[in-house]
Design a protein around this motif. Structure first.
Motif, PDB file in Angstrom:
ATOM      1  N   ASP A  97      -4.495 -29.332 -89.018  1.00  0.00           N
ATOM      2  CA  ASP A  97      -3.977 -29.178 -87.655  1.00  0.00           C
ATOM      3  C   ASP A  97      -2.578 -28.580 -87.664  1.00  0.00           C
ATOM      4  OD1 ASP A  97      -6.363 -30.207 -86.739  1.00  0.00           O
ATOM      5  OD2 ASP A  97      -5.548 -32.205 -86.303  1.00  0.00           O
ATOM      6  N   GLU A  98      -1.749 -28.999 -88.610  1.00  0.00           N
ATOM      7  CA  GLU A  98      -0.405 -28.412 -88.726  1.00  0.00           C
ATOM      8  C   GLU A  98      -0.496 -26.942 -89.114  1.00  0.00           C
ATOM      9  OE1 GLU A  98       2.796 -29.436 -88.256  1.00  0.00           O
ATOM     10  OE2 GLU A  98       2.031 -31.285 -87.388  1.00  0.00           O
ATOM     11  N   MET A  99      -1.357 -26.641 -90.092  1.00  0.00           N
ATOM     12  CA  MET A  99      -1.460 -25.269 -90.579  1.00  0.00           C
ATOM     13  C   MET A  99      -2.062 -24.329 -89.545  1.00  0.00           C
ATOM     14  SD  MET A  99      -2.456 -25.799 -94.553  1.00  0.00           S
ATOM     15  CE  MET A  99      -2.468 -24.032 -94.822  1.00  0.00           C
ATOM     16  N   ALA A 100      -2.770 -24.861 -88.572  1.00  0.00           N
ATOM     17  CA  ALA A 100      -3.340 -24.022 -87.523  1.00  0.00           C
ATOM     18  C   ALA A 100      -2.271 -23.492 -86.565  1.00  0.00           C
ATOM     19  CB  ALA A 100      -4.408 -24.795 -86.749  1.00  0.00           C
ATOM     20  N   GLN A 101      -1.083 -24.088 -86.611  1.00  0.00           N
ATOM     21  CA  GLN A 101       0.011 -23.602 -85.773  1.00  0.00           C
ATOM     22  C   GLN A 101       0.506 -22.265 -86.335  1.00  0.00           C
ATOM     23  OE1 GLN A 101       0.921 -25.256 -82.985  1.00  0.00           O
ATOM     24  NE2 GLN A 101      -0.743 -26.640 -83.513  1.00  0.00           N
ATOM     25  N   PRO A 102       0.689 -21.259 -85.509  1.00  0.00           N
ATOM     26  CA  PRO A 102       1.095 -19.936 -86.013  1.00  0.00           C
ATOM     27  C   PRO A 102       2.359 -19.948 -86.875  1.00  0.00           C
ATOM     28  CG  PRO A 102       0.476 -19.789 -83.708  1.00  0.00           C
ATOM     29  CD  PRO A 102       0.491 -21.259 -84.059  1.00  0.00           C
ATOM     30  N   GLU A 103       3.351 -20.779 -86.509  1.00  0.00           N
ATOM     31  CA  GLU A 103       4.590 -20.811 -87.291  1.00  0.00           C
ATOM     32  C   GLU A 103       4.337 -21.330 -88.699  1.00  0.00           C
ATOM     33  OE1 GLU A 103       4.316 -22.945 -84.501  1.00  0.00           O
ATOM     34  OE2 GLU A 103       4.976 -21.448 -83.069  1.00  0.00           O
ATOM     35  N   VAL A 104       3.490 -22.330 -88.800  1.00  0.00           N
ATOM     36  CA  VAL A 104       3.218 -22.935 -90.099  1.00  0.00           C
ATOM     37  C   VAL A 104       2.379 -21.979 -90.951  1.00  0.00           C
ATOM     38  CG1 VAL A 104       2.216 -24.916 -91.293  1.00  0.00           C
ATOM     39  CG2 VAL A 104       3.420 -25.243 -89.122  1.00  0.00           C
ATOM     40  N   ALA A 105       1.397 -21.334 -90.349  1.00  0.00           N
ATOM     41  CA  ALA A 105       0.611 -20.339 -91.075  1.00  0.00           C
ATOM     42  C   ALA A 105       1.517 -19.212 -91.569  1.00  0.00           C
ATOM     43  CB  ALA A 105      -0.502 -19.788 -90.197  1.00  0.00           C
ATOM     44  N   VAL A 150       4.736 -19.405 -92.270  1.00  0.00           N
ATOM     45  CA  VAL A 150       5.563 -19.894 -93.372  1.00  0.00           C
ATOM     46  C   VAL A 150       4.730 -19.993 -94.643  1.00  0.00           C
ATOM     47  CG1 VAL A 150       6.767 -21.933 -94.254  1.00  0.00           C
ATOM     48  CG2 VAL A 150       7.327 -21.026 -92.018  1.00  0.00           C
ATOM     49  N   THR A 151       3.500 -20.448 -94.526  1.00  0.00           N
ATOM     50  CA  THR A 151       2.627 -20.557 -95.695  1.00  0.00           C
ATOM     51  C   THR A 151       2.447 -19.196 -96.347  1.00  0.00           C
ATOM     52  OG1 THR A 151       1.467 -22.426 -94.695  1.00  0.00           O
ATOM     53  CG2 THR A 151       0.326 -21.263 -96.468  1.00  0.00           C
ATOM     54  N   LEU A 152       2.129 -18.200 -95.540  1.00  0.00           N
ATOM     55  CA  LEU A 152       1.942 -16.857 -96.080  1.00  0.00           C
ATOM     56  C   LEU A 152       3.251 -16.260 -96.591  1.00  0.00           C
ATOM     57  CD1 LEU A 152      -0.601 -15.465 -93.477  1.00  0.00           C
ATOM     58  CD2 LEU A 152      -1.051 -16.175 -95.837  1.00  0.00           C
ATOM     59  N   VAL A 169      -6.050 -23.361 -96.100  1.00  0.00           N
ATOM     60  CA  VAL A 169      -5.185 -22.177 -96.087  1.00  0.00           C
ATOM     61  C   VAL A 169      -6.000 -20.955 -95.674  1.00  0.00           C
ATOM     62  CG1 VAL A 169      -3.761 -20.650 -97.500  1.00  0.00           C
ATOM     63  CG2 VAL A 169      -3.596 -23.124 -97.797  1.00  0.00           C
ATOM     64  N   TYR A 170      -7.175 -20.821 -96.264  1.00  0.00           N
ATOM     65  CA  TYR A 170      -8.010 -19.659 -95.948  1.00  0.00           C
ATOM     66  C   TYR A 170      -8.386 -19.629 -94.470  1.00  0.00           C
ATOM     67  CZ  TYR A 170     -11.610 -16.129 -96.229  1.00  0.00           C
ATOM     68  OH  TYR A 170     -12.350 -14.996 -96.032  1.00  0.00           O
ATOM     69  N   ARG A 171      -8.846 -20.764 -93.961  1.00  0.00           N
ATOM     70  CA  ARG A 171      -9.316 -20.806 -92.573  1.00  0.00           C
ATOM     71  C   ARG A 171      -8.163 -20.600 -91.591  1.00  0.00           C
ATOM     72  NH1 ARG A 171     -14.149 -22.480 -89.935  1.00  0.00           N
ATOM     73  NH2 ARG A 171     -15.037 -21.845 -91.907  1.00  0.00           N
ATOM     74  N   THR A 172      -7.018 -21.243 -91.826  1.00  0.00           N
ATOM     75  CA  THR A 172      -5.928 -21.184 -90.849  1.00  0.00           C
ATOM     76  C   THR A 172      -5.063 -19.939 -91.000  1.00  0.00           C
ATOM     77  OG1 THR A 172      -4.504 -22.545 -92.269  1.00  0.00           O
ATOM     78  CG2 THR A 172      -5.800 -23.681 -90.587  1.00  0.00           C
ATOM     79  N   ALA A 173      -4.669 -19.615 -92.219  1.00  0.00           N
ATOM     80  CA  ALA A 173      -3.724 -18.521 -92.412  1.00  0.00           C
ATOM     81  C   ALA A 173      -4.406 -17.162 -92.480  1.00  0.00           C
ATOM     82  CB  ALA A 173      -2.886 -18.753 -93.669  1.00  0.00           C
ATOM     83  N   MET A 174      -5.584 -17.115 -93.087  1.00  0.00           N
ATOM     84  CA  MET A 174      -6.232 -15.822 -93.259  1.00  0.00           C
ATOM     85  C   MET A 174      -7.227 -15.513 -92.143  1.00  0.00           C
ATOM     86  SD  MET A 174      -6.509 -15.690 -97.384  1.00  0.00           S
ATOM     87  CE  MET A 174      -6.981 -13.977 -97.383  1.00  0.00           C
ATOM     88  N   GLN A 175      -8.007 -16.510 -91.746  1.00  0.00           N
ATOM     89  CA  GLN A 175      -8.971 -16.285 -90.673  1.00  0.00           C
ATOM     90  C   GLN A 175      -8.395 -16.591 -89.294  1.00  0.00           C
ATOM     91  OE1 GLN A 175     -12.369 -18.660 -91.893  1.00  0.00           O
ATOM     92  NE2 GLN A 175     -13.366 -16.846 -92.714  1.00  0.00           N
TER      93      GLN A 175
END
Length: 177
Positions: A76-84, A86-88, A146-152
């Motif tokens: 749920d956190e990683m689904a936030q655009p800012e967090v995605a 930062v991850t990338l 990571v794949y689902r939230t940041a890439m997809q």
């Protein structure tokens, strides 16, 4: 300002680290925060540096249910655009910047250790027999998020989390859902 950002990060998660909230927490104007960090991603990356992120701490039995709650919160956190973002940014920056690579490596080692503790608890309690090493388990658990939230750029369904958990161990008697 960084102390305020880290406190927000630890208490409320990455989505709480905004220019406005950091300014309020630090007692400065929002423009001051923007002068130091023009982008939220940069602010969050600096706040994460040296911070102990709240994921996978203090595992509890049943470990399977605990893992599901931890992964759900992380997804749920990683689904936030800012967090995605930062991850990338962290993954990309680690390719070129030694200091960012050190930060990434420390975070990865921490997550691997925490997942290992959880798997040992599951094994000791008779709940599960780990099927993979802790570092592989962490990759199998966190990688799909990571794949689902940041890439997809999508949400992570509970079914994906459950399947990820199923890949790391042979679970006995604990069902999710």
């Amino acid at each position: 300002m960084l102390a305020a950002a880290r406190e927000l990060l630890l208490r409320h998660g990455p989505t709480a680290v905004t220019h406005q909230r950091v300014a309020e927490q630090a007692g400065v104007g929002r423009a001051t925060v923007y002068r130091h960090w023009a982008r939220t991603e940069a602010l969050l990356l600096d706040a994460m540096s040296g911070s102990d992120l709240p994921w996978f701490r203090e595992p509890r039995t049943p470990v399977r249910a605990w893992l599901h709650r931890e992964l759900r919160g992380l997804a749920d956190e990683m689904a936030q655009p800012e967090v995605a973002a930062v991850t990338l940014t962290l993954m990309h920056g680690a390719l070129w910047d030694v200091e960012i690579a050190k930060q990434r490596d420390a975070s990865v080692a921490n997550l691997n250790d925490r997942v290992g503790v959880a798997l040992r608890l599951a094994s000791e309690s008779g709940e599960a027999q780990p099927a993979v090493k802790p570092a592989d388990a962490a990759a199998l658990l966190i990688g799909p998020l990571v794949y689902r939230t940041a890439m997809q750029r999508g949400a992570v369904p509970d079914e994906v989390i459950t399947r990820a958990i199923d890949t790391v161990a042979v679970w006995t008697g604990t069902k999710l859902g």
